[in-house]
Design a protein around this motif. Structure first.
Motif, short mmCIF file in Angstrom:
data_model
loop_
_atom_site.label_atom_id
_atom_site.label_comp_id
_atom_site.label_asym_id
_atom_site.label_seq_id
_atom_site.Cartn_x
_atom_site.Cartn_y
_atom_site.Cartn_z
N ALA A 259 0.83 -1.20 0.00
CA ALA A 259 0.00 0.00 0.00
C ALA A 259 0.87 1.25 0.00
N MET A 260 0.33 2.33 -0.59
CA MET A 260 1.02 3.61 -0.63
C MET A 260 0.36 4.57 0.35
N ALA A 261 1.16 5.33 1.06
CA ALA A 261 0.63 6.34 1.97
C ALA A 261 -0.03 7.45 1.17
N LYS A 262 -1.04 8.08 1.75
CA LYS A 262 -1.76 9.15 1.04
C LYS A 262 -0.82 10.29 0.66
N GLN A 263 0.12 10.62 1.55
CA GLN A 263 1.06 11.70 1.27
C GLN A 263 1.91 11.37 0.05
N THR A 264 2.31 10.09 -0.06
CA THR A 264 3.11 9.65 -1.21
C THR A 264 2.30 9.77 -2.50
N MET A 265 1.04 9.36 -2.44
CA MET A 265 0.18 9.45 -3.62
C MET A 265 -0.04 10.90 -4.02
N ASP A 266 -0.24 11.78 -3.04
CA ASP A 266 -0.43 13.21 -3.34
C ASP A 266 0.83 13.80 -3.99
N ASP A 267 2.01 13.39 -3.48
CA ASP A 267 3.26 13.87 -4.06
C ASP A 267 3.41 13.40 -5.51
N CYS A 268 3.00 12.16 -5.78
CA CYS A 268 3.09 11.62 -7.13
C CYS A 268 2.15 12.37 -8.08
N ILE A 269 0.97 12.70 -7.61
CA ILE A 269 0.02 13.43 -8.45
C ILE A 269 0.55 14.82 -8.78
N ARG A 270 1.17 15.47 -7.80
CA ARG A 270 1.77 16.79 -8.06
C ARG A 270 2.89 16.68 -9.08
N ALA A 271 3.71 15.66 -8.94
CA ALA A 271 4.80 15.46 -9.90
C ALA A 271 4.27 15.14 -11.29
N ALA A 272 3.15 14.40 -11.35
CA ALA A 272 2.54 14.07 -12.64
C ALA A 272 2.03 15.33 -13.33
N ARG A 273 1.48 16.27 -12.57
CA ARG A 273 0.99 17.52 -13.17
C ARG A 273 2.15 18.32 -13.77
N GLU A 274 3.29 18.34 -13.09
CA GLU A 274 4.45 19.04 -13.62
C GLU A 274 4.96 18.35 -14.89
N ARG A 275 4.96 17.03 -14.86
CA ARG A 275 5.43 16.28 -16.02
C ARG A 275 4.51 16.47 -17.22
N ASN A 276 3.20 16.59 -16.96
CA ASN A 276 2.24 16.80 -18.04
C ASN A 276 2.58 18.02 -18.89
N LEU A 277 3.03 19.07 -18.23
CA LEU A 277 3.36 20.30 -18.95
C LEU A 277 4.47 20.05 -19.97
N ASP A 278 5.47 19.24 -19.60
CA ASP A 278 6.57 18.94 -20.51
C ASP A 278 6.10 18.11 -21.69
N VAL A 279 5.25 17.12 -21.42
CA VAL A 279 4.76 16.26 -22.51
C VAL A 279 3.84 17.04 -23.44
N LEU A 280 3.01 17.91 -22.88
CA LEU A 280 2.11 18.72 -23.70
C LEU A 280 2.87 19.62 -24.65
N LYS A 281 4.02 20.15 -24.20
CA LYS A 281 4.82 20.98 -25.09
C LYS A 281 5.30 20.19 -26.29
N VAL A 282 5.69 18.93 -26.05
CA VAL A 282 6.14 18.08 -27.17
C VAL A 282 4.98 17.79 -28.11
N LEU A 283 3.79 17.50 -27.56
CA LEU A 283 2.62 17.22 -28.40
C LEU A 283 2.19 18.46 -29.19
N GLN A 284 2.28 19.61 -28.58
CA GLN A 284 1.88 20.84 -29.27
C GLN A 284 2.83 21.18 -30.41
N GLN A 285 4.08 20.81 -30.28
CA GLN A 285 5.06 21.05 -31.33
C GLN A 285 4.74 20.25 -32.59
N LEU A 286 3.98 19.16 -32.44
CA LEU A 286 3.61 18.33 -33.59
C LEU A 286 2.66 19.09 -34.52
N GLU A 287 1.95 20.08 -33.97
CA GLU A 287 0.98 20.82 -34.76
C GLU A 287 1.62 21.95 -35.56
N GLN A 288 2.87 22.25 -35.25
CA GLN A 288 3.54 23.38 -35.91
C GLN A 288 4.15 22.97 -37.25
#
Length: 288
Positions: A259-288
């Motif tokens: 099992a994962m502690a709630k604090q660990t899961m919350d930290d992972c979700i925050r990190a995932a939101r930051e990572r999303n921004l980087d991936v979205l930049k790569v996806l948006q470049q495909l449209e250019q």
């Protein structure tokens, strides 16, 4: 007993192992020594994701395609559109059919024959994301209500596996869908046939772009992002967080483990939101 008056006591022999041999014999301890210094064997910090590279349109015979490289993990997705009769329950809609394959050539850990546990887990979860996340409006795939609709067959194939295939597979599917161009199709009642013209192609409109970010727990205390295949085999728990482009959670996959502690899961979700921004930049470049 002394011989010739000399002390026969000797120092015990000292043995040392080179790093590659030590890793093979004691893989957990090898990684543990790195992680205790807040670094991983490949040089990344614990929460560092590997670089994402995306190319589209590499399969000329497909209606849409994409190749994703996540470090050395490489996944290709080719989408082929075919005309079929709509399902009776949804006469105005087409449908999207994903299929995931890990052939033996992508890694020694995969064998020819029926799909293994990892293949089945990723296939099923991507199907759930497709069915529940409303990635595309299925009515956009309709040609003639009750008569004809587009079926998109998305074949997702791993070409090289070095860990974290879910993230790469979902990215490949989204990038390939963004690359899809459908011929303008018309259904003729008198002939009960569909005629399509390649001269007029229509891009798909995506309602949202779910992105997966995977994390692992080593020794119950070290949280690492984007685990490699070597790290995956040593993890006590693993979790994937799927967020859309707005950071809204679309789903979460935790395939067994401790099992994962709630604090660990919350930290992972925050990190995932930051990572999303980087991936979205790569996806948006495909449209250019």
């Amino acid at each position: 007993m002394d011989i010739d008056g000399q002390n026969s006591t000797q120092e015990p022999a000292q043995f040392s192992l080179d790093p590659d041999t030590f890793k093979k014999i004691h893989p957990a301890e090898y990684h543990r020594r790195f992680l205790s210094q807040q670094v991983r064997p490949d040089g990344r910090a614990l929460r560092k994701f590997r670089k994402v590279e995306i190319n589209v349109g590499s399969i000329t015979t497909a209606n849409g395609s994409a190749t994703v490289r996540l470090g050395h993990t490489t996944v290709v997705c080719g989408i082929k559109a075919e005309v079929a009769e709509p399902r009776p329950a949804t006469p105005r809609e087409g449908y999207l059919v994903p299929n995931v394959d890990f052939p033996a050539l992508c890694s020694p850990q995969f064998r020819s024959g029926p799909p293994g546990e990892l293949t089945q887990t990723i296939s099923e979860y991507i199907r759930q994301v497709v069915d529940k996340s409303n990635i595309i409006n299925l009515e956009d795939l309709g040609i003639s209500p009750g008569n004809a609709a587009w079926v998109l067959y998305a074949d997702i194939v791993c070409l090289n596996y070095e860990g974290n295939a879910l993230d790469a597979a979902l990215m490949a599917l989204i990038a390939a869908l963004k690359n899809v161009r459908l011929p303008k199709a018309t259904f003729y009642d008198t002939e009960s046939t569909v005629r399509a013209t390649e001269e007029k192609s229509i891009p798909l409109k995506l309602n949202l772009m779910p992105i997966a970010s995977t994390f692992g727990i080593f020794d119950g205390q070290y949280v690492i992002s984007d685990p490699t295949d070597e790290e995956e085999s040593l993890l006590s728990s693993q979790m994937s967080v799927i967020l859309d482009e707005n950071g809204v959670r679309c789903g979460m996959l935790k395939a067994g483990g401790m099992a994962m502690a709630k604090q660990t899961m919350d930290d992972c979700i925050r990190a995932a939101r930051e990572r999303n921004l980087d991936v979205l930049k790569v996806l948006q470049q495909l449209e250019q």
